[in-house]
Design a protein around this motif. Structure first.
Motif: not given
Ligand code: ZN
Length: 425
Positions: A268-275, A285-300, A302-305
């Motif tokens: 959401v943060s990436n799309m909202k800030l159009a990175v 995932a195939s390379a072996g990194a641990v894939c997780a997910i986050g909301t980032d802050g409520a400023a970007s 804007n919710c923590l759901d």
């Protein structure tokens, strides 16, 4: 610590009573069998009638106190947003305002089924205080950027002192070392951060490869990508949590996988800030990194759901790959539950005897979860945080049938803190 019995809830296809003692799931019995109750201490009972048991969600990258910025400055490019609307206020934000904002952030996360969050912020003593009081699990770090040359050493000493002070403050809260990003922290300070985290066995939490400009600048200054640069400085390991990781070369992806870095997707943060780039889920995932997910802050956000972030993550991957099979529901849910648990040292999130008693009750009567062919599909594609009825963390009920202790006071305090902060400049 007293014990807890969650009665009449559905786990998989069984109606069960879950007995928790000492923060751990001590017993899971078929409903009707009288669960053993620990001797001594009081036993709390939570009626789980009509509810489905699911693991608590792990928000792997956020800034809880940024709730006070929610809705203040939207629809702006990242650097303009940071430089004009965030950083000047953060500079004058007090620890009590961080505490008030963090309490609001935690309130929102708990209401949405989160039992653990990984946080980077200023005056983090305020966030630690809020997390300890509210009973949620967290990994919390004091963010730093390099300012004036004569301020660097005092700031390092301050952070080391803070780690000494807060270490062991709660069995639910761990600490991390949080350099903001490669473009705001000097090479010398990054090395110091890496050594500090390694010496103390702490998570190193950093924003990484979020924008194209970050990569261009790193390449001009250091002759390599931000990922390679951090690796040269010895900062990439399975104890590294890198937020964003969207602007990556194939070599970067291979390196993040080889080092088993936790790469946190913040869709959401990436799309909202159009990175301008999409988290390369399949490659990471195939390379072996641990894939997780986050909301980032409520400023970007804007919710923590985190339910919303899971759905959007899955949709974004499918859309970007032009393939509906990309990032299926089970893998999306794993990003928000099982995948990052080990990296953060969490003793779950499987709901099994002997595991940590961190789980949520989902209201099985919600129309959006009916007729319930697949809980995993429902949680990723249909649910929002509104479906969460109750939250158990460390064997304690921290939300009971949608009620959280002190909610009105937390809301009023956060409003007051936001007003005071924005009146100051
Ligand atoms: Zn962030």
């Amino acid at each position: 610590m007293g014990s807890l019995v969650v009665e009449n809830a559905v786990l998989g296809d069984r109606k069960v009573a879950i007995h928790c003692a000492g923060g751990v799931i001590a017993d899971i019995r078929d409903d009707g069998a009288d669960p053993a109750v620990a001797q001594g201490g009081s036993t709390d009972r939570l009626d789980g009638r009509g509810c489905l048991v699911a693991p608590g969600l792990i928000n792997a990258h956020t800034h809880a106190a940024m709730t006070v910025f929610r809705g203040r400055a939207d629809d702006l490019p990242l650097m303009e947003w940071l430089q004009r609307h965030i950083w000047p206020y953060e500079e004058v934000m007090t620890e009590d305002e961080v505490y008030a904002g963090a309490r609001l952030g935690i309130l929102e996360m708990v209401r949405n089924g989160t039992t653990f969050f990984n946080d980077m912020y200023w005056s983090s003593r305020g966030t630690v205080r809020a997390a300890v009081e509210m009973g949620i699990r967290a990994c919390i770090g004091e963010v730093f950027i390099d300012g004036a040359a004569d301020a660097i050493r005092p700031r390092r000493l301050e952070i080391e002192g803070l780690l000494d002070e807060l270490e062991g403050c709660s069995s639910r809260v761990s600490l991390s070392v949080d350099p903001h990003a490669v473009y705001t922290v000097s090479e010398d300070s990054l090395r110091w951060a890496g050594e500090l985290a390694a010496d103390r066995g702490l998570i190193l939490h950093i924003h990484l490869a979020e924008t194209e400009a970050e990569g261009r600048r790193c390449s001009a200054e250091h002759g390599c990508t931000p990922v390679v640069y951090l690796d040269r400085l010895g900062l990439l390991s399975e104890r590294t949590v890198a937020a964003h990781t969207v602007w990556l070369s194939d070599d970067d992806v291979a390196l993040l996988g080889e080092r088993r870095v936790v790469c946190v997707h913040n869709p959401v943060s990436n799309m909202k800030l159009a990175v301008g780039a999409v988290y390369p889920y399949r490659k990471l995932a195939s390379a072996g990194a641990v894939c997780a997910i986050g909301t980032d802050g409520a400023a970007s956000n804007n919710c923590l759901d985190l339910f919303r972030d899971m759905k959007i993550a899955a949709l974004l991957q499918k859309f970007d790959a032009n393939d509906p099979a990309e990032l299926p529901a089970a893998q999306t849910l794993a990003m928000g539950t099982t995948n990052p648990a080990r990296a953060f040292g969490l003793p779950g999130p499987e709901i099994e005897i002997g595991r940590a008693a961190d789980f949520i009750l989902i209201d099985g009567q919600r129309p959006e979860l009916s007729p319930s062919h697949s809980l995993t599909s429902d949680l990723v594609y249909s649910a929002s945080g509104d479906v969460v009825d109750s939250v158990v963390c460390d064997g304690r009920v921290i939300m009971r049938h949608r009620e959280i202790a002190g909610e009105q006071e937390i809301l009023a305090d956060a409003r007051q803190a936001a007003r005071a902060l924005f009146a100051r400049l």
